[in-house]
Write a protein that holds these residues in place. Sequence first.
Motif, PDB file in Angstrom:
ATOM      1  N   ALA A  68     -17.102   8.171  62.941  1.00 16.33           N
ATOM      2  CA  ALA A  68     -16.982   7.228  61.830  1.00 16.33           C
ATOM      3  C   ALA A  68     -15.504   6.921  61.595  1.00 16.33           C
ATOM      4  CB  ALA A  68     -17.605   7.811  60.571  1.00 16.33           C
ATOM      5  N   GLN A  69     -15.207   5.644  61.471  1.00 17.94           N
ATOM      6  CA  GLN A  69     -13.838   5.204  61.256  1.00 17.94           C
ATOM      7  C   GLN A  69     -13.564   5.050  59.769  1.00 17.94           C
ATOM      8  OE1 GLN A  69     -13.005   1.457  63.141  1.00 17.94           O
ATOM      9  NE2 GLN A  69     -10.828   1.890  63.206  1.00 17.94           N
ATOM     10  N   LYS A  70     -14.500   4.411  59.069  1.00 19.47           N
ATOM     11  CA  LYS A  70     -14.370   4.270  57.621  1.00 19.47           C
ATOM     12  C   LYS A  70     -15.736   4.026  57.013  1.00 19.47           C
ATOM     13  CE  LYS A  70     -13.336  -0.664  57.316  1.00 19.47           C
ATOM     14  NZ  LYS A  70     -12.422  -1.671  56.790  1.00 19.47           N
ATOM     15  N   TYR A  71     -15.800   4.257  55.719  1.00 22.22           N
ATOM     16  CA  TYR A  71     -17.022   3.992  54.969  1.00 22.22           C
ATOM     17  C   TYR A  71     -16.635   3.435  53.611  1.00 22.22           C
ATOM     18  CZ  TYR A  71     -15.905   8.552  52.909  1.00 22.22           C
ATOM     19  OH  TYR A  71     -15.270   9.609  52.301  1.00 22.22           O
ATOM     20  N   SER A  72     -17.580   2.720  53.004  1.00 24.99           N
ATOM     21  CA  SER A  72     -17.326   2.169  51.672  1.00 24.99           C
ATOM     22  C   SER A  72     -18.650   1.933  50.962  1.00 24.99           C
ATOM     23  CB  SER A  72     -16.526   0.873  51.752  1.00 24.99           C
ATOM     24  OG  SER A  72     -17.277  -0.130  52.404  1.00 24.99           O
ATOM     25  N   CYS A  73     -18.544   1.692  49.653  1.00 27.09           N
ATOM     26  CA  CYS A  73     -19.687   1.359  48.827  1.00 27.09           C
ATOM     27  C   CYS A  73     -19.206   0.395  47.755  1.00 27.09           C
ATOM     28  CB  CYS A  73     -20.268   2.626  48.180  1.00 27.09           C
ATOM     29  SG  CYS A  73     -21.720   2.312  47.142  1.00 27.09           S
ATOM     30  N   ASP A  74     -20.088  -0.481  47.313  1.00 31.00           N
ATOM     31  CA  ASP A  74     -19.686  -1.448  46.295  1.00 31.00           C
ATOM     32  C   ASP A  74     -19.914  -0.957  44.865  1.00 31.00           C
ATOM     33  OD1 ASP A  74     -22.457  -1.679  46.174  1.00 31.00           O
ATOM     34  OD2 ASP A  74     -22.506  -3.812  46.663  1.00 31.00           O
ATOM     35  N   CYS A  75     -20.237   0.328  44.684  1.00 29.87           N
ATOM     36  CA  CYS A  75     -20.419   0.866  43.336  1.00 29.87           C
ATOM     37  C   CYS A  75     -19.066   1.152  42.678  1.00 29.87           C
ATOM     38  CB  CYS A  75     -21.287   2.125  43.347  1.00 29.87           C
ATOM     39  SG  CYS A  75     -20.459   3.611  43.952  1.00 29.87           S
ATOM     40  N   THR A  76     -19.064   1.207  41.367  1.00 32.50           N
ATOM     41  CA  THR A  76     -17.804   1.449  40.645  1.00 32.50           C
ATOM     42  C   THR A  76     -17.285   2.868  40.864  1.00 32.50           C
ATOM     43  OG1 THR A  76     -19.039   1.975  38.638  1.00 32.50           O
ATOM     44  CG2 THR A  76     -18.236  -0.272  38.853  1.00 32.50           C
ATOM     45  N   ALA A  77     -18.182   3.836  41.035  1.00 30.63           N
ATOM     46  CA  ALA A  77     -17.741   5.216  41.270  1.00 30.63           C
ATOM     47  C   ALA A  77     -16.905   5.311  42.544  1.00 30.63           C
ATOM     48  CB  ALA A  77     -18.942   6.154  41.348  1.00 30.63           C
ATOM     49  N   PHE A  78     -17.324   4.618  43.602  1.00 32.27           N
ATOM     50  CA  PHE A  78     -16.564   4.658  44.855  1.00 32.27           C
ATOM     51  C   PHE A  78     -15.178   4.056  44.656  1.00 32.27           C
ATOM     52  CE2 PHE A  78     -15.094   3.075  48.928  1.00 32.27           C
ATOM     53  CZ  PHE A  78     -15.273   4.195  49.741  1.00 32.27           C
ATOM     54  N   GLN A  79     -15.100   2.995  43.879  1.00 35.03           N
ATOM     55  CA  GLN A  79     -13.813   2.322  43.653  1.00 35.03           C
ATOM     56  C   GLN A  79     -12.869   3.185  42.823  1.00 35.03           C
ATOM     57  OE1 GLN A  79     -13.657  -0.402  45.494  1.00 35.03           O
ATOM     58  NE2 GLN A  79     -15.841  -0.193  45.895  1.00 35.03           N
ATOM     59  N   LYS A  80     -13.408   3.999  41.917  1.00 32.88           N
ATOM     60  CA  LYS A  80     -12.581   4.765  40.984  1.00 32.88           C
ATOM     61  C   LYS A  80     -12.230   6.164  41.460  1.00 32.88           C
ATOM     62  CE  LYS A  80     -14.199   2.420  36.827  1.00 32.88           C
ATOM     63  NZ  LYS A  80     -14.879   2.584  35.533  1.00 32.88           N
ATOM     64  N   GLN A  81     -13.056   6.759  42.323  1.00 30.52           N
ATOM     65  CA  GLN A  81     -12.870   8.155  42.711  1.00 30.52           C
ATOM     66  C   GLN A  81     -12.398   8.271  44.147  1.00 30.52           C
ATOM     67  OE1 GLN A  81     -16.715   9.898  42.121  1.00 30.52           O
ATOM     68  NE2 GLN A  81     -16.690   9.621  39.919  1.00 30.52           N
ATOM     69  N   SER A  82     -11.758   9.383  44.440  1.00 26.06           N
ATOM     70  CA  SER A  82     -11.472   9.676  45.847  1.00 26.06           C
ATOM     71  C   SER A  82     -12.672  10.455  46.380  1.00 26.06           C
ATOM     72  CB  SER A  82     -10.190  10.490  45.984  1.00 26.06           C
ATOM     73  OG  SER A  82     -10.336  11.735  45.337  1.00 26.06           O
ATOM     74  N   GLY A  83     -13.008  10.234  47.601  1.00 27.86           N
ATOM     75  CA  GLY A  83     -14.169  10.896  48.185  1.00 27.86           C
ATOM     76  C   GLY A  83     -15.379   9.984  48.205  1.00 27.86           C
ATOM     77  N   ALA A  84     -16.413  10.468  48.826  1.00 30.47           N
ATOM     78  CA  ALA A  84     -17.644   9.694  48.998  1.00 30.47           C
ATOM     79  C   ALA A  84     -18.494   9.730  47.735  1.00 30.47           C
ATOM     80  CB  ALA A  84     -18.440  10.233  50.179  1.00 30.47           C
ATOM     81  N   CYS A  85     -19.045   8.591  47.371  1.00 26.34           N
ATOM     82  CA  CYS A  85     -19.969   8.496  46.232  1.00 26.34           C
ATOM     83  C   CYS A  85     -21.362   8.947  46.684  1.00 26.34           C
ATOM     84  CB  CYS A  85     -20.013   7.071  45.702  1.00 26.34           C
ATOM     85  SG  CYS A  85     -20.730   5.891  46.870  1.00 26.34           S
ATOM     86  N   ARG A  86     -22.290   9.021  45.735  1.00 26.27           N
ATOM     87  CA  ARG A  86     -23.658   9.464  46.039  1.00 26.27           C
ATOM     88  C   ARG A  86     -24.364   8.529  47.010  1.00 26.27           C
ATOM     89  NH1 ARG A  86     -23.751   7.504  40.630  1.00 26.27           N
ATOM     90  NH2 ARG A  86     -25.262   5.819  40.322  1.00 26.27           N
ATOM     91  N   HIS A  87     -24.014   7.238  46.993  1.00 22.47           N
ATOM     92  CA  HIS A  87     -24.657   6.272  47.885  1.00 22.47           C
ATOM     93  C   HIS A  87     -24.202   6.468  49.328  1.00 22.47           C
ATOM     94  CE1 HIS A  87     -24.217   4.337  43.842  1.00 22.47           C
ATOM     95  NE2 HIS A  87     -25.527   4.470  43.965  1.00 22.47           N
ATOM     96  N   VAL A  88     -22.921   6.749  49.516  1.00 21.19           N
ATOM     97  CA  VAL A  88     -22.397   7.034  50.857  1.00 21.19           C
ATOM     98  C   VAL A  88     -23.011   8.330  51.381  1.00 21.19           C
ATOM     99  CG1 VAL A  88     -20.311   7.675  52.142  1.00 21.19           C
ATOM    100  CG2 VAL A  88     -20.261   5.717  50.579  1.00 21.19           C
ATOM    101  N   ILE A  89     -23.101   9.339  50.524  1.00 20.71           N
ATOM    102  CA  ILE A  89     -23.710  10.609  50.926  1.00 20.71           C
ATOM    103  C   ILE A  89     -25.152  10.386  51.378  1.00 20.71           C
ATOM    104  CG2 ILE A  89     -24.468  12.886  50.104  1.00 20.71           C
ATOM    105  CD1 ILE A  89     -21.363  12.545  50.473  1.00 20.71           C
ATOM    106  N   ALA A  90     -25.931   9.648  50.596  1.00 17.73           N
ATOM    107  CA  ALA A  90     -27.328   9.356  50.949  1.00 17.73           C
ATOM    108  C   ALA A  90     -27.406   8.603  52.277  1.00 17.73           C
ATOM    109  CB  ALA A  90     -27.997   8.553  49.835  1.00 17.73           C
ATOM    110  N   SER A  91     -26.495   7.670  52.493  1.00 16.41           N
ATOM    111  CA  SER A  91     -26.484   6.895  53.736  1.00 16.41           C
ATOM    112  C   SER A  91     -26.150   7.766  54.939  1.00 16.41           C
ATOM    113  CB  SER A  91     -25.476   5.745  53.627  1.00 16.41           C
ATOM    114  OG  SER A  91     -25.840   4.861  52.593  1.00 16.41           O
ATOM    115  N   MET A  92     -25.214   8.711  54.769  1.00 20.90           N
ATOM    116  CA  MET A  92     -24.889   9.642  55.862  1.00 20.90           C
ATOM    117  C   MET A  92     -26.098  10.499  56.212  1.00 20.90           C
ATOM    118  SD  MET A  92     -21.122  11.020  54.893  1.00 20.90           S
ATOM    119  CE  MET A  92     -19.669   9.988  55.074  1.00 20.90           C
ATOM    120  N   LEU A  93     -26.796  10.979  55.196  1.00 22.22           N
ATOM    121  CA  LEU A  93     -28.008  11.764  55.442  1.00 22.22           C
ATOM    122  C   LEU A  93     -29.047  10.932  56.181  1.00 22.22           C
ATOM    123  CD1 LEU A  93     -28.170  13.540  51.969  1.00 22.22           C
ATOM    124  CD2 LEU A  93     -27.639  14.625  54.172  1.00 22.22           C
TER     125      LEU A  93
END
Length: 123
Positions: A68-93
Amino acid sequence: MFKKQFFPESTIKSLATNQTVYEKGLDIFNTNQVRDLKLNEGNRSVEFNIYEDQKYKTYFSFMKNGLAQKYSCDCTAFQKQSGACRHVIASMLYLNTINQDSFNVIHSKEIHGSDTPSGKLQV
């Protein structure tokens, strides 16, 4: 065809903002809220729609070797926090449930709700 990375559980946990985010991502995955896989073979990327209280979109791009080179999510949590949001985690699973051969067959087709994996993961 392009390779995709398998994300070990320890890696997913380390990328999550915190344990609570990991557990929420696990819950999203286990309740089949990750849907609509869209594969773009040209730029080696994958997009998902996550259906929670509203629809969120996650994006992953992969290098030629499949990492994986990069990942992103359009949720506000992803924009505000460092690290993967719950949506990215679910997608990785979810990505982990798709073996490489099936991934190669998908090409630019979409996987809809009825084709979601039935396996459940636990903390």
